[in-house]
Design an enzyme around this catalytic site. Structure first.
Site, PDB file in Angstrom:
ATOM      1  N   HIS A  43      90.155   5.929 -74.061  1.00  0.00           N
ATOM      2  CA  HIS A  43      89.628   4.980 -73.093  1.00  0.00           C
ATOM      3  C   HIS A  43      89.166   3.735 -73.848  1.00  0.00           C
ATOM      4  CE1 HIS A  43      87.116   4.447 -69.170  1.00  0.00           C
ATOM      5  NE2 HIS A  43      87.512   3.286 -69.649  1.00  0.00           N
ATOM      6  N   GLU A  75      93.210   5.417 -70.424  1.00  0.00           N
ATOM      7  CA  GLU A  75      92.340   5.179 -69.278  1.00  0.00           C
ATOM      8  C   GLU A  75      91.691   3.804 -69.390  1.00  0.00           C
ATOM      9  OE1 GLU A  75      89.578   8.381 -69.785  1.00  0.00           O
ATOM     10  OE2 GLU A  75      90.732   9.645 -68.435  1.00  0.00           O
ATOM     11  N   HIS A 197      85.949  14.820 -66.862  1.00  0.00           N
ATOM     12  CA  HIS A 197      84.563  14.382 -67.080  1.00  0.00           C
ATOM     13  C   HIS A 197      83.584  15.552 -67.124  1.00  0.00           C
ATOM     14  CE1 HIS A 197      82.062  10.831 -67.794  1.00  0.00           C
ATOM     15  NE2 HIS A 197      81.099  11.645 -67.437  1.00  0.00           N
TER      16      HIS A 197
END
Ligand SMILES: CC(=O)[C@@H](O)[C@H](O)COP(=O)(O)O
Ligand SMILES: NCC(=O)COP(=O)(O)O
Length: 245
Positions: A43, A75, A197
């Protein structure tokens, strides 16, 4: 069988706390591939607190012999900086998140109201034109599925931070049901379904059982913490096994 995509953010976070390049992100990427992960996730946030733009290009080169079976999942929020990076790297999968630039972490999904739909649609069109699977990070709510389809996405990643917190508090039944219902509706519509997550070895098995057709879990934070005890390769083996059911 659901696949494991190992998120390298926290390896990079530790690396950035000194100017020595230790731990080496490339080394942990190789170890993840050797240990049986199915792909890698990064990310590259605007502030480069962990994964840097240079890490993305390094991993693109490193992973090339292993791809496309071993997938690169990138991401991020679809701003011009991020979309230009994706256009250069063309990962197998791109997971769009609605994070503000200084977000502490990714803690909510797209709502896809009038204020977000245009941005999402445009980014998804670009991703699909480039051959990257377009995934939208959403909350566990079956009502979002129709808007995901309207946006043109090819799949969803369910935000599981709320579920993980509910497990810690012993009140997970409602969120587990919401994940299962959202998964079933999305799969019936032909969408790929991922999760991510705060997933760990305790909360993963009931989630996998509740979500038939789950494609992938991207996991980094708790896996990295477990690796401090188990070792990186063993942690990856255990998470991959938990996803295999
Ligand atoms: C989308 C998501 O939940 C995670 O992939 C995200 O990458 C976490 O970001 P941090 O590692 O910066 O908390
Ligand atoms: N998309 C979720 C991800 O890549 C890793 O999330 P976490 O396991 O670091 O919370």
């Amino acid at each position: 069988m659901a696949k494991l995509s190992v998120n390298l953010n926290k390896i990079a976070l530790l690396r950035n706390s000194r100017h020595t390049g230790v731990p080496d992100v490339a080394h942990f990427a190789r170890l993840a591939h050797e240990a049986g992960a199915h792909g890698l996730t990064v990310h590259p946030r605007p502030d480069e607190r962990h994964i840097r733009r240079t890490d993305v290009f390094m991993l693109d080169r490193l992973m090339r012999p292993w791809r496309p079976e071993f997938e690169f999942n990138i991401e991020g929020y679809p701003d011009p900086r991020f979309m230009d990076l994706i256009a250069e790297v063309r990962p197998e999968q791109c997971t769009l998140v609605p994070d503000a630039p200084g977000a502490f972490t990714s803690d909510e999904g797209w709502k896809l109201g009038p204020d977000q739909m245009g941005l999402a649609r445009t980014a998804i069109q670009q991703l699909k034109a480039q051959g990257s699977r377009a995934i939208l990070f959403v909350d566990p709510n079956p009502d979002i599925v129709s808007r995901v389809i309207d946006a043109g996405a090819e799949g969803i990643e369910l935000y599981t931070g709320g579920y993980a917190q509910a497990v810690r508090e012993g009140r997970q039944a409602e969120l587990l049901a919401a994940c299962g219902e959202t998964c079933a509706k999305a799969r019936a519509a032909g969408l790929a379904v991922n999760v991510g997550h705060d997933l760990n070895l305790d909360n993963l098995p009931p989630l996998v059982a509740a979500m038939p057709g789950l494609a992938e879990a991207s996991i980094g934070h708790e896996l990295t913490a477990d690796a401090l005890v188990l070792g990186w390769a063993e942690a990856i083996r255990r998470y991959a096994a938990a996803l295999a059911g």
